[in-house]
Design a protein around this motif. Structure first.
Motif, PDB file in Angstrom:
ATOM      1  N   ARG A  67      -4.062 -18.797  -8.374  1.00  0.00           N
ATOM      2  CA  ARG A  67      -4.252 -18.328  -9.756  1.00  0.00           C
ATOM      3  C   ARG A  67      -5.685 -17.843  -9.986  1.00  0.00           C
ATOM      4  NH1 ARG A  67      -0.357 -20.096 -13.548  1.00  0.00           N
ATOM      5  NH2 ARG A  67       1.412 -20.856 -12.363  1.00  0.00           N
TER       6      ARG A  67
ATOM      7  N   MET B 295      -6.187 -14.512  -8.267  1.00  0.00           N
ATOM      8  CA  MET B 295      -5.529 -13.431  -8.991  1.00  0.00           C
ATOM      9  C   MET B 295      -6.332 -13.013 -10.212  1.00  0.00           C
ATOM     10  SD  MET B 295      -1.424 -13.824  -8.619  1.00  0.00           S
ATOM     11  CE  MET B 295      -1.302 -15.170  -9.773  1.00  0.00           C
TER      12      MET B 295
ATOM     13  N   HIS C  14      -7.754  -9.882  -7.934  1.00  0.00           N
ATOM     14  CA  HIS C  14      -6.620  -8.993  -8.178  1.00  0.00           C
ATOM     15  C   HIS C  14      -6.745  -8.218  -9.477  1.00  0.00           C
ATOM     16  CE1 HIS C  14      -3.675 -10.907  -5.096  1.00  0.00           C
ATOM     17  NE2 HIS C  14      -4.462  -9.998  -4.574  1.00  0.00           N
TER      18      HIS C  14
ATOM     19  N   GLU D 119      -9.022  -5.372  -8.614  1.00  0.00           N
ATOM     20  CA  GLU D 119      -8.259  -4.416  -7.815  1.00  0.00           C
ATOM     21  C   GLU D 119      -7.347  -3.571  -8.715  1.00  0.00           C
ATOM     22  OE1 GLU D 119      -5.406  -4.793  -3.913  1.00  0.00           O
ATOM     23  OE2 GLU D 119      -4.842  -5.979  -5.661  1.00  0.00           O
ATOM     24  N   ARG D 120      -6.647  -4.239  -9.608  1.00  0.00           N
ATOM     25  CA  ARG D 120      -5.767  -3.524 -10.530  1.00  0.00           C
ATOM     26  C   ARG D 120      -6.554  -2.517 -11.366  1.00  0.00           C
ATOM     27  NH1 ARG D 120      -3.444  -7.142 -15.124  1.00  0.00           N
ATOM     28  NH2 ARG D 120      -5.575  -6.772 -15.824  1.00  0.00           N
TER      29      ARG D 120
ATOM     30  N   GLN E  69       2.064   0.310 -13.435  1.00  0.00           N
ATOM     31  CA  GLN E  69       2.444  -0.984 -12.861  1.00  0.00           C
ATOM     32  C   GLN E  69       3.336  -0.831 -11.640  1.00  0.00           C
ATOM     33  OE1 GLN E  69       4.787  -1.627 -16.432  1.00  0.00           O
ATOM     34  NE2 GLN E  69       3.902  -3.691 -16.528  1.00  0.00           N
ATOM     35  N   TYR E  70       4.364   0.006 -11.785  1.00  0.00           N
ATOM     36  CA  TYR E  70       5.323   0.136 -10.691  1.00  0.00           C
ATOM     37  C   TYR E  70       4.716   0.869  -9.501  1.00  0.00           C
ATOM     38  CZ  TYR E  70       9.206  -2.075 -13.050  1.00  0.00           C
ATOM     39  OH  TYR E  70      10.017  -3.001 -13.642  1.00  0.00           O
TER      40      TYR E  70
ATOM     41  N   ILE F 113       1.476   0.549  -8.641  1.00  0.00           N
ATOM     42  CA  ILE F 113       0.657  -0.469  -7.971  1.00  0.00           C
ATOM     43  C   ILE F 113       1.563  -1.437  -7.188  1.00  0.00           C
ATOM     44  CG2 ILE F 113      -0.978  -2.373  -8.300  1.00  0.00           C
ATOM     45  CD1 ILE F 113      -2.099  -0.913 -10.738  1.00  0.00           C
ATOM     46  N   LEU F 114       2.706  -1.772  -7.785  1.00  0.00           N
ATOM     47  CA  LEU F 114       3.679  -2.644  -7.111  1.00  0.00           C
ATOM     48  C   LEU F 114       4.070  -2.086  -5.746  1.00  0.00           C
ATOM     49  CD1 LEU F 114       5.558  -5.140  -7.603  1.00  0.00           C
ATOM     50  CD2 LEU F 114       7.210  -3.579  -8.586  1.00  0.00           C
ATOM     51  N   GLN F 115       4.406  -0.802  -5.714  1.00  0.00           N
ATOM     52  CA  GLN F 115       4.778  -0.155  -4.448  1.00  0.00           C
ATOM     53  C   GLN F 115       3.605  -0.149  -3.472  1.00  0.00           C
ATOM     54  OE1 GLN F 115       6.903   3.509  -4.059  1.00  0.00           O
ATOM     55  NE2 GLN F 115       7.916   3.318  -6.031  1.00  0.00           N
TER      56      GLN F 115
ATOM     57  N   LYS G  51       0.963  -2.059  -3.281  1.00  0.00           N
ATOM     58  CA  LYS G  51       0.657  -3.382  -2.749  1.00  0.00           C
ATOM     59  C   LYS G  51       1.703  -3.809  -1.714  1.00  0.00           C
ATOM     60  CE  LYS G  51      -1.787  -6.306  -4.231  1.00  0.00           C
ATOM     61  NZ  LYS G  51      -3.006  -6.826  -3.550  1.00  0.00           N
ATOM     62  N   GLY G  52       2.948  -3.479  -1.975  1.00  0.00           N
ATOM     63  CA  GLY G  52       4.006  -3.796  -1.017  1.00  0.00           C
ATOM     64  C   GLY G  52       3.765  -3.107   0.316  1.00  0.00           C
TER      65      GLY G  52
ATOM     66  N   GLN H  22       0.704  -4.629   2.300  1.00  0.00           N
ATOM     67  CA  GLN H  22       0.805  -5.945   2.915  1.00  0.00           C
ATOM     68  C   GLN H  22       1.898  -6.062   3.974  1.00  0.00           C
ATOM     69  OE1 GLN H  22       1.543  -8.814  -0.245  1.00  0.00           O
ATOM     70  NE2 GLN H  22       3.714  -8.794   0.172  1.00  0.00           N
TER      71      GLN H  22
END
Lengths: 211, 211
Positions: free
Chosen positions: A115, A118, A122, A125-126, A148-149, A151-153, A155-156, A159
């Motif tokens: 936590r 993040m 994080h 980073e965001r 958001q979506y 960044i989601l992609q 980050k996926g 990693q």
């Protein structure tokens, strides 16, 4: 001498956390593998939790440095800048493949330290990703997207090969520890930026628009 | 009655494995949470390892079913088929969000059971993705791509929001447990297919080509 033993302790800890898990590793195991006295570990890190915190800090300080280096090139355009940011992170993660794997796995657990990470690293980073994406949408380099979506992609993709090295190596026969991997994967991410984010304009126009 | 207690044991185990970790959970904890006698757990699963194996099997049997359902629509075109496969998996993972999170995290560890899972389920999964991608490249729906790196990206996108629920929820404010998420994320993946894989042809032409 002292500096070397600190580094040796870190290396031993990362190796053991990765193979035996954090809970399954004792300070004695680490001392034995690093070939140091257990008192050295207390001196530098207090205890096993101190070592764990150090792993997080070392990883994320380096990680954020790489992102920031890339981010500082935003004036040359969003596509260029995002390519730099992702390329830097991929190279950094390749160079620190054992540490990266351990940290990425720890980050999937809901704990106090996660936590804290993040809410500091994080969130920074965001902020950077958001700025680059917004700048690109404003100047017409990028199509309109949900931040958001996206960044989601992102980050996926960043990693996947480092968190799932076993799968990637044994099922896909892609070898993330090989030297060519960083270039090859950065190139894939570059295509992702082009295919998913970029508008259809030729790239020389984009550069003109940002000048 | 028996069936209910088996399901209750599974639910309790998944919850505890996710919060306290596999090693940090005892059979007694599971029995207490499931409100059953510890002997019931032995009866159905032998021991904690049996329970773990059951989690893997239940998850991957369901997962592969969903992929196969999608895969069976390959005659309608590769883009359509891949959309079905990904949409099914996303919905399945949303419906089993706790189990998915636990399994995806376990899969990042190098263990005997993970190797077995990879050599059965993941090899089948790779086979199906490869077929769809190859078919798409042959009939001109998809651009030429490295199969391995495409599967790598695909897998990264499929697991990201389920493995990193903490990050996704608290940093990006995207809520994978909400009912609309499956649709929204499937739509993102659909855009990914279009942007990364598809050639520029209008989609009605693609369908004609496959008939």
């Amino acid at each position: 001498m002292r500096k070397n033993s600190k580094a040796a302790i870190m290396d031993a800890a990362i190796y053991l956390f990765n193979t035996k898990g954090f809970k399954g590793t004792s300070v004695r195991d680490i001392a034995a593998r690093a070939n140091v006295n257990a008192a050295n570990i207390s001196y530098y890190f207090q205890n096993k939790n101190g070592l764990l915190e150090n792993c997080f800090t070392v990883f994320f300080e380096g990680y954020l440095d790489e992102l920031e280096k890339g981010f500082s090139s935003l004036e040359y355009g969003s596509e260029y800048c995002l390519n730099q940011m992702l390329g830097n992170v991929v190279r950094y993660q390749c160079e620190n493949i054992q540490l990266t794997r351990f940290i990425l796995r720890e980050m999937t657990i809901d704990s106090q330290i996660v936590r804290e990470i993040m809410s500091t690293y994080h969130v920074k980073e965001r902020y950077m990703f958001k700025k680059v994406l917004e700048a690109g949408m404003e100047n017409g380099e990028f199509k309109k997207h949900s931040i958001q979506y996206t960044i989601l992609q992102l980050k996926g993709l960043l990693q996947m090969p480092f968190l799932n090295t076993q799968y990637v190596t044994e099922v896909l026969h892609v070898l993330p520890h090989e030297t060519y991997f960083a270039d090859k994967y950065s190139h894939e991410l570059s295509n992702w930026i082009k295919g998913i984010l970029c508008t259809e304009q030729p790239s020389h126009r984009k550069i003109l628009m940002t000048i």
